[in-house]
Design an enzyme around this catalytic site. Sequence first.
Site, PDB file in Angstrom:
ATOM      1  N   SER A 201       0.824  -1.205   0.000  1.00 50.31           N
ATOM      2  CA  SER A 201       0.000   0.000   0.000  1.00 50.31           C
ATOM      3  C   SER A 201       0.865   1.265   0.000  1.00 50.31           C
ATOM      4  O   SER A 201       1.687   1.443  -0.885  1.00 50.31           O
ATOM      5  CB  SER A 201      -0.972  -0.058   1.187  1.00 50.31           C
ATOM      6  OG  SER A 201      -1.987   0.873   1.038  1.00 50.31           O
ATOM      7  N   ASP A 359     -10.033  -3.458  -5.298  1.00 54.22           N
ATOM      8  CA  ASP A 359      -9.125  -2.508  -4.660  1.00 54.22           C
ATOM      9  C   ASP A 359      -9.088  -1.259  -5.537  1.00 54.22           C
ATOM     10  O   ASP A 359      -8.876  -1.364  -6.754  1.00 54.22           O
ATOM     11  CB  ASP A 359      -7.725  -3.156  -4.589  1.00 54.22           C
ATOM     12  CG  ASP A 359      -6.679  -2.260  -3.941  1.00 54.22           C
ATOM     13  OD1 ASP A 359      -7.007  -1.108  -3.593  1.00 54.22           O
ATOM     14  OD2 ASP A 359      -5.533  -2.712  -3.793  1.00 54.22           O
ATOM     15  N   HIS A 389      -8.240  -4.796  -0.901  1.00 53.51           N
ATOM     16  CA  HIS A 389      -7.118  -4.054  -0.344  1.00 53.51           C
ATOM     17  C   HIS A 389      -6.906  -4.379   1.133  1.00 53.51           C
ATOM     18  O   HIS A 389      -7.852  -4.357   1.911  1.00 53.51           O
ATOM     19  CB  HIS A 389      -7.319  -2.545  -0.507  1.00 53.51           C
ATOM     20  CG  HIS A 389      -6.052  -1.778  -0.232  1.00 53.51           C
ATOM     21  ND1 HIS A 389      -5.099  -1.576  -1.186  1.00 53.51           N
ATOM     22  CD2 HIS A 389      -5.575  -1.231   0.907  1.00 53.51           C
ATOM     23  CE1 HIS A 389      -4.081  -0.913  -0.654  1.00 53.51           C
ATOM     24  NE2 HIS A 389      -4.341  -0.689   0.621  1.00 53.51           N
TER      25      HIS A 389
END
EC number: 3.1.1.71
Length: 419
Positions: A201, A359, A389
């Site tokens: 991320s 995501d 995600h």
Amino acid sequence: MRLKLVVIPVLLAVAVSYYVYIPLPDAIQEPWRLMLLDAGFRTTLHLASLMDWLGLDHYIRSIRRSTEHFEGMTKGLGPTESGGGVMLGVKVSDITFAGIPVRIYEPPAGGEGHLRRGLMFFHGGGWALGSGKRGSYDTINRMVSDELNTVVVSVEYRLYPEVHFPVPYLDCLTAAKHFLSPEVLAKYAIDPERVAVSGDSAGGNLAAAVAQAISIDDKATVKFSIQALIYPVLQALDFNTPSYLQNKAIPVLYRDLMVRFWLQYLGVDLSLLPQWLVNNHSSLHHSAITPELRSRVDWTVLLPQEYKKDNKPVVVEKDSQGQRKEVPGLLDVRASPLLAGPQTLAKGPRAFILTCEYDVLRDDGLMYARRLQDAGVTVTSEHLEGGFHGCFSLIEWPNDFEIGKRALRSYLNWLQTNL
Ligand SMILES: *[C@@H]1O[C@H](CO)[C@@H](O)[C@H](O)[C@H]1NC(C)=O
């Protein structure tokens, strides 16, 4: 009286399910588990906003405190897999690298004189939350160290609201340069040809940006040999990619939340959120955003048809007046690695890029994979159909997902054969 005894619990149950239930795509497995996690997260966000509004604490610090509290409560309650023998041999120390706090994981000593692999890891959390020392990040890095006989360095870069861009990036770069110095590699018996940089991320954003900086640095004698990017954040010009639109309401990284993380990271007033959501910040009026730069994030060209579906690009001709203020960092490749030119990309190390179908950042990752490939870099693009995600770090009770274990396994397998 008796009616009340029945009606109240029923109403309560209805209210709770209404709060917890959210529609999810069929391909997401263990949907109730994700809904419960999301309900907990939403509650945390609401409470944090309330604390902030009351002037009691900054909402980011409230979220951090709640997460730590939750971890403290659940520690030791679940099945105690992490107490198992595999973890025991790894030596963990908290030190600093050129002033930046890091946690080092050293595998059990191998045969004398054998060099080991190295990996630098940057955790996710929107440049505002999380720590490599806690929760599943600690577990994952222990596993990498133990299973792959690798010296892992997890970097505790500074976070928003204490700092914003470029400080987190510079912290990571400083730690990386220190790690790659011949003396440090020798001290930890690491093979200079086998050093990885990795992150998930926002950590994937930092890993991609640091990998670029090192690869074009003529003074760096040792460079990263591979980069592993787990659903990385890579650009802030277009919040209307097909994946941003398709997944805007999929937990836990809602589109609004991701855009908010960007505003925070770049030090932009949060009141501009509605404008950024509609791409007003990257309107055609901004002459600094050249056609060349736009082409580097142009999903209509960079994505395969199956992901484009029938989406239309959102390009604003003229923005409203308030938007004309310069945003430092918006076009900086150190914040948005996808904006880098082909010459920079070409020098980058071999890459593993994990993307999840559900995501908002899916297309950031897919576009980067395509552009690295076009520049001649070997890329393993791992796309998880039922992934969402955050799943990579959702591997521990009570938030352990099968899809998360699959994501982690594919990361470990790729490292095993490529590092
Ligand atoms: C974006 O810019 C357009 C054109 O100036 C304006 O009409 C619109 O209100 C802006 N949107 C937001 C959310 O500010």
